[in-house]
Structure formats: structure tokens, C-alpha cells
Design a protein around this motif. Structure first.
Motif, PDB file in Angstrom:
ATOM      1  N   MET A 141       0.826  -1.188   0.000  1.00 18.02           N
ATOM      2  CA  MET A 141       0.000   0.000   0.000  1.00 18.02           C
ATOM      3  C   MET A 141       0.875   1.259   0.000  1.00 18.02           C
ATOM      4  SD  MET A 141      -3.085   0.727  -0.116  1.00 18.02           S
ATOM      5  CE  MET A 141      -4.315   1.889   0.232  1.00 18.02           C
ATOM      6  N   ARG A 142       1.957   1.196   0.739  1.00 19.01           N
ATOM      7  CA  ARG A 142       2.866   2.348   0.803  1.00 19.01           C
ATOM      8  C   ARG A 142       3.484   2.615  -0.568  1.00 19.01           C
ATOM      9  NH1 ARG A 142       3.707   6.789   3.788  1.00 19.01           N
ATOM     10  NH2 ARG A 142       5.860   7.369   3.739  1.00 19.01           N
ATOM     11  N   GLN A 143       3.812   1.558  -1.302  1.00 25.15           N
ATOM     12  CA  GLN A 143       4.386   1.732  -2.637  1.00 25.15           C
ATOM     13  C   GLN A 143       3.369   2.368  -3.585  1.00 25.15           C
ATOM     14  OE1 GLN A 143       5.687  -2.181  -3.661  1.00 25.15           O
ATOM     15  NE2 GLN A 143       7.695  -1.911  -2.735  1.00 25.15           N
ATOM     16  N   PHE A 144       2.110   1.957  -3.467  1.00 23.89           N
ATOM     17  CA  PHE A 144       1.064   2.549  -4.296  1.00 23.89           C
ATOM     18  C   PHE A 144       0.960   4.044  -4.020  1.00 23.89           C
ATOM     19  CE2 PHE A 144      -3.391   3.857  -4.724  1.00 23.89           C
ATOM     20  CZ  PHE A 144      -3.540   3.680  -6.092  1.00 23.89           C
ATOM     21  N   PHE A 145       0.988   4.428  -2.747  1.00 21.92           N
ATOM     22  CA  PHE A 145       0.928   5.845  -2.393  1.00 21.92           C
ATOM     23  C   PHE A 145       2.121   6.601  -2.951  1.00 21.92           C
ATOM     24  CE2 PHE A 145       2.034   9.358   0.447  1.00 21.92           C
ATOM     25  CZ  PHE A 145       0.887  10.128   0.318  1.00 21.92           C
ATOM     26  N   ASN A 146       3.315   6.028  -2.858  1.00 24.18           N
ATOM     27  CA  ASN A 146       4.519   6.688  -3.378  1.00 24.18           C
ATOM     28  C   ASN A 146       4.444   6.860  -4.894  1.00 24.18           C
ATOM     29  OD1 ASN A 146       5.665   6.975  -0.867  1.00 24.18           O
ATOM     30  ND2 ASN A 146       6.856   5.090  -1.004  1.00 24.18           N
ATOM     31  N   ILE A 147       3.955   5.850  -5.592  1.00 23.95           N
ATOM     32  CA  ILE A 147       3.821   5.945  -7.052  1.00 23.95           C
ATOM     33  C   ILE A 147       2.783   7.006  -7.412  1.00 23.95           C
ATOM     34  CG2 ILE A 147       3.045   4.708  -9.113  1.00 23.95           C
ATOM     35  CD1 ILE A 147       4.360   2.198  -7.895  1.00 23.95           C
ATOM     36  N   PHE A 148       1.666   7.025  -6.693  1.00 19.19           N
ATOM     37  CA  PHE A 148       0.628   8.031  -6.934  1.00 19.19           C
ATOM     38  C   PHE A 148       1.165   9.436  -6.677  1.00 19.19           C
ATOM     39  CE2 PHE A 148      -2.942  10.627  -5.404  1.00 19.19           C
ATOM     40  CZ  PHE A 148      -3.725  10.604  -6.545  1.00 19.19           C
ATOM     41  N   ALA A 149       1.903   9.625  -5.577  1.00 22.89           N
ATOM     42  CA  ALA A 149       2.459  10.940  -5.248  1.00 22.89           C
ATOM     43  C   ALA A 149       3.477  11.370  -6.300  1.00 22.89           C
ATOM     44  CB  ALA A 149       3.098  10.906  -3.863  1.00 22.89           C
ATOM     45  N   LEU A 150       4.271  10.443  -6.780  1.00 18.64           N
ATOM     46  CA  LEU A 150       5.252  10.760  -7.818  1.00 18.64           C
ATOM     47  C   LEU A 150       4.553  11.185  -9.111  1.00 18.64           C
ATOM     48  CD1 LEU A 150       8.269  10.775  -8.550  1.00 18.64           C
ATOM     49  CD2 LEU A 150       7.971   8.433  -9.347  1.00 18.64           C
ATOM     50  N   CYS A 151       3.507  10.477  -9.507  1.00 20.46           N
ATOM     51  CA  CYS A 151       2.750  10.843 -10.712  1.00 20.46           C
ATOM     52  C   CYS A 151       2.091  12.203 -10.548  1.00 20.46           C
ATOM     53  CB  CYS A 151       1.709   9.779 -11.027  1.00 20.46           C
ATOM     54  SG  CYS A 151       2.395   8.226 -11.590  1.00 20.46           S
ATOM     55  N   LEU A 152       1.538  12.471  -9.378  1.00 15.49           N
ATOM     56  CA  LEU A 152       0.904  13.754  -9.119  1.00 15.49           C
ATOM     57  C   LEU A 152       1.921  14.891  -9.163  1.00 15.49           C
ATOM     58  CD1 LEU A 152      -1.883  14.932  -8.445  1.00 15.49           C
ATOM     59  CD2 LEU A 152      -1.278  14.729  -6.045  1.00 15.49           C
ATOM     60  N   MET A 153       3.095  14.662  -8.601  1.00 14.88           N
ATOM     61  CA  MET A 153       4.139  15.669  -8.619  1.00 14.88           C
ATOM     62  C   MET A 153       4.632  15.915 -10.047  1.00 14.88           C
ATOM     63  SD  MET A 153       7.577  15.949  -6.249  1.00 14.88           S
ATOM     64  CE  MET A 153       7.662  14.208  -6.180  1.00 14.88           C
ATOM     65  N   LEU A 154       4.772  14.860 -10.824  1.00 11.35           N
ATOM     66  CA  LEU A 154       5.191  14.995 -12.220  1.00 11.35           C
ATOM     67  C   LEU A 154       4.148  15.781 -13.012  1.00 11.35           C
ATOM     68  CD1 LEU A 154       7.347  14.196 -14.280  1.00 11.35           C
ATOM     69  CD2 LEU A 154       6.015  12.140 -14.736  1.00 11.35           C
ATOM     70  N   PHE A 155       2.871  15.478 -12.782  1.00 14.12           N
ATOM     71  CA  PHE A 155       1.798  16.225 -13.440  1.00 14.12           C
ATOM     72  C   PHE A 155       1.850  17.700 -13.062  1.00 14.12           C
ATOM     73  CE2 PHE A 155      -2.522  17.942 -13.241  1.00 14.12           C
ATOM     74  CZ  PHE A 155      -2.874  17.856 -14.576  1.00 14.12           C
ATOM     75  N   ALA A 156       2.081  18.008 -11.787  1.00  3.89           N
ATOM     76  CA  ALA A 156       2.139  19.398 -11.327  1.00  3.89           C
ATOM     77  C   ALA A 156       3.313  20.137 -11.965  1.00  3.89           C
ATOM     78  CB  ALA A 156       2.245  19.444  -9.806  1.00  3.89           C
ATOM     79  N   ILE A 157       4.448  19.476 -12.091  1.00  4.48           N
ATOM     80  CA  ILE A 157       5.616  20.108 -12.707  1.00  4.48           C
ATOM     81  C   ILE A 157       5.361  20.390 -14.182  1.00  4.48           C
ATOM     82  CG2 ILE A 157       8.017  19.708 -13.389  1.00  4.48           C
ATOM     83  CD1 ILE A 157       8.347  18.211 -10.696  1.00  4.48           C
ATOM     84  N   ILE A 158       4.796  19.411 -14.888  1.00  2.00           N
ATOM     85  CA  ILE A 158       4.492  19.612 -16.313  1.00  2.00           C
ATOM     86  C   ILE A 158       3.460  20.723 -16.485  1.00  2.00           C
ATOM     87  CG2 ILE A 158       3.431  18.528 -18.331  1.00  2.00           C
ATOM     88  CD1 ILE A 158       4.759  15.902 -17.423  1.00  2.00           C
ATOM     89  N   PHE A 159       2.451  20.756 -15.629  1.00  2.00           N
ATOM     90  CA  PHE A 159       1.427  21.804 -15.675  1.00  2.00           C
ATOM     91  C   PHE A 159       2.053  23.178 -15.443  1.00  2.00           C
ATOM     92  CE2 PHE A 159      -1.786  24.482 -13.694  1.00  2.00           C
ATOM     93  CZ  PHE A 159      -2.808  24.411 -14.635  1.00  2.00           C
ATOM     94  N   ALA A 160       2.960  23.274 -14.465  1.00  2.00           N
ATOM     95  CA  ALA A 160       3.578  24.556 -14.145  1.00  2.00           C
ATOM     96  C   ALA A 160       4.469  25.047 -15.288  1.00  2.00           C
ATOM     97  CB  ALA A 160       4.395  24.438 -12.860  1.00  2.00           C
ATOM     98  N   VAL A 161       5.205  24.139 -15.898  1.00  2.00           N
ATOM     99  CA  VAL A 161       6.086  24.526 -17.000  1.00  2.00           C
ATOM    100  C   VAL A 161       5.262  24.934 -18.220  1.00  2.00           C
ATOM    101  CG1 VAL A 161       7.815  23.640 -18.615  1.00  2.00           C
ATOM    102  CG2 VAL A 161       8.036  23.178 -16.180  1.00  2.00           C
ATOM    103  N   SER A 162       4.142  24.259 -18.446  1.00  2.00           N
ATOM    104  CA  SER A 162       3.303  24.546 -19.618  1.00  2.00           C
ATOM    105  C   SER A 162       2.491  25.827 -19.471  1.00  2.00           C
ATOM    106  CB  SER A 162       2.337  23.390 -19.868  1.00  2.00           C
ATOM    107  OG  SER A 162       3.036  22.206 -20.115  1.00  2.00           O
ATOM    108  N   ASN A 163       2.262  26.292 -18.268  1.00  2.00           N
ATOM    109  CA  ASN A 163       1.400  27.458 -18.023  1.00  2.00           C
ATOM    110  C   ASN A 163       2.136  28.555 -17.270  1.00  2.00           C
ATOM    111  OD1 ASN A 163      -1.282  26.517 -19.048  1.00  2.00           O
ATOM    112  ND2 ASN A 163      -0.803  24.858 -17.631  1.00  2.00           N
ATOM    113  N   ARG A 164       3.225  29.003 -17.849  1.00  2.00           N
ATOM    114  CA  ARG A 164       4.006  30.063 -17.221  1.00  2.00           C
ATOM    115  C   ARG A 164       3.549  31.460 -17.637  1.00  2.00           C
ATOM    116  NH1 ARG A 164       9.659  29.021 -19.171  1.00  2.00           N
ATOM    117  NH2 ARG A 164       8.491  28.127 -20.874  1.00  2.00           N
ATOM    118  N   PHE A 165       2.454  31.559 -18.357  1.00  2.00           N
ATOM    119  CA  PHE A 165       1.970  32.845 -18.837  1.00  2.00           C
ATOM    120  C   PHE A 165       1.611  33.745 -17.663  1.00  2.00           C
ATOM    121  CE2 PHE A 165       0.444  29.507 -21.747  1.00  2.00           C
ATOM    122  CZ  PHE A 165       1.273  29.776 -22.828  1.00  2.00           C
ATOM    123  N   ILE A 166       1.928  35.019 -17.821  1.00  2.00           N
ATOM    124  CA  ILE A 166       1.584  35.993 -16.796  1.00  2.00           C
ATOM    125  C   ILE A 166       0.190  36.529 -17.118  1.00  2.00           C
ATOM    126  CG2 ILE A 166       2.201  38.193 -15.718  1.00  2.00           C
ATOM    127  CD1 ILE A 166       4.193  35.977 -15.139  1.00  2.00           C
TER     128      ILE A 166
END
Length: 98
Positions: free
Chosen positions: A1-26
Motif C-alpha cells: 500500500m505504501r508503494q502505491f501511495f509513493n507511485i501516486f504521489a510521484l505521478c501527481l508531482m510529475l503532473f504538477a511540474i508539467i502543468f507549471a512549465v506549460s502554463n508560465r503565462f503571466i
């Protein structure tokens, strides 16, 4: 269960980073009744709304779960009291048989 949470958190963090890089518009963020506006990156506005939604959802869960948890604690205390009473009676009955 802990591994599932870590994988989910990693995917969520990767999504957040990609979202932030893609939407840098002011974008200008205006506060209607006030005469000023704030220029902020679009991803920062989105992250703030996600954070507010997360906090409101957590508070809603906590407020709604509290009465149920108190009722469950009361029930468990009553069960514990019942078991303590009956275990004392059983142990005294066992001593009489010896």
C-alpha cells in the motif's frame, strides 16, 4: 500500500511540474471592488485554487466524520466496560472451581 501511495504521489508531482512549465503565462488578477490588479503566473492561480479545494474538502470530511467517530468511541468504551466486567466474573468463577 505504501508503494502505491509513493507511485501516486510521484505521478501527481510529475503532473504538477508539467502543468507549471506549460502554463508560465503571466495573467492579470484583478480584485473587482478594489482598484488594483496583480500580475501572476497562471499555474500559481491554479495551484492556489487546488489548495483551497483540498483544504475545504478536508475540513468537510473532518466536520462530518467527527460525530460518527465520537459515537464509535462511545460504543467501544461500552464494549470494553462490558468485557472487563465479564472477564472479572469469569476469572472469579475459575478460581472457585480449583
Amino acid at each position: 500500500m505504501r508503494q502505491f501511495f509513493n507511485i501516486f504521489a510521484l505521478c501527481l508531482m510529475l503532473f504538477a511540474i508539467i502543468f507549471a512549465v506549460s502554463n508560465r503565462f503571466i495573467v492579470p488578477l484583478g480584485f473587482w471592488p478594489f482598484p488594483f490588479s496583480l500580475d501572476t503566473p497562471l499555474f500559481l492561480i491554479a495551484f492556489c485554487f487546488f489548495l483551497v479545494g483540498f483544504i475545504l474538502g478536508w475540513l468537510n470530511y473532518w466536520v462530518n466524520a467527527r460525530p460518527r467517530l465520537h459515537a464509535e468511541i462511545k460504543d467501544l468504551r461500552e464494549r470494553l466496560h462490558y468485557l472487563k466486567e465479564h472477564s472479572v466474573l469469569q476469572s472469579s468463577d475459575d478460581n472457585k472451581d480449583s
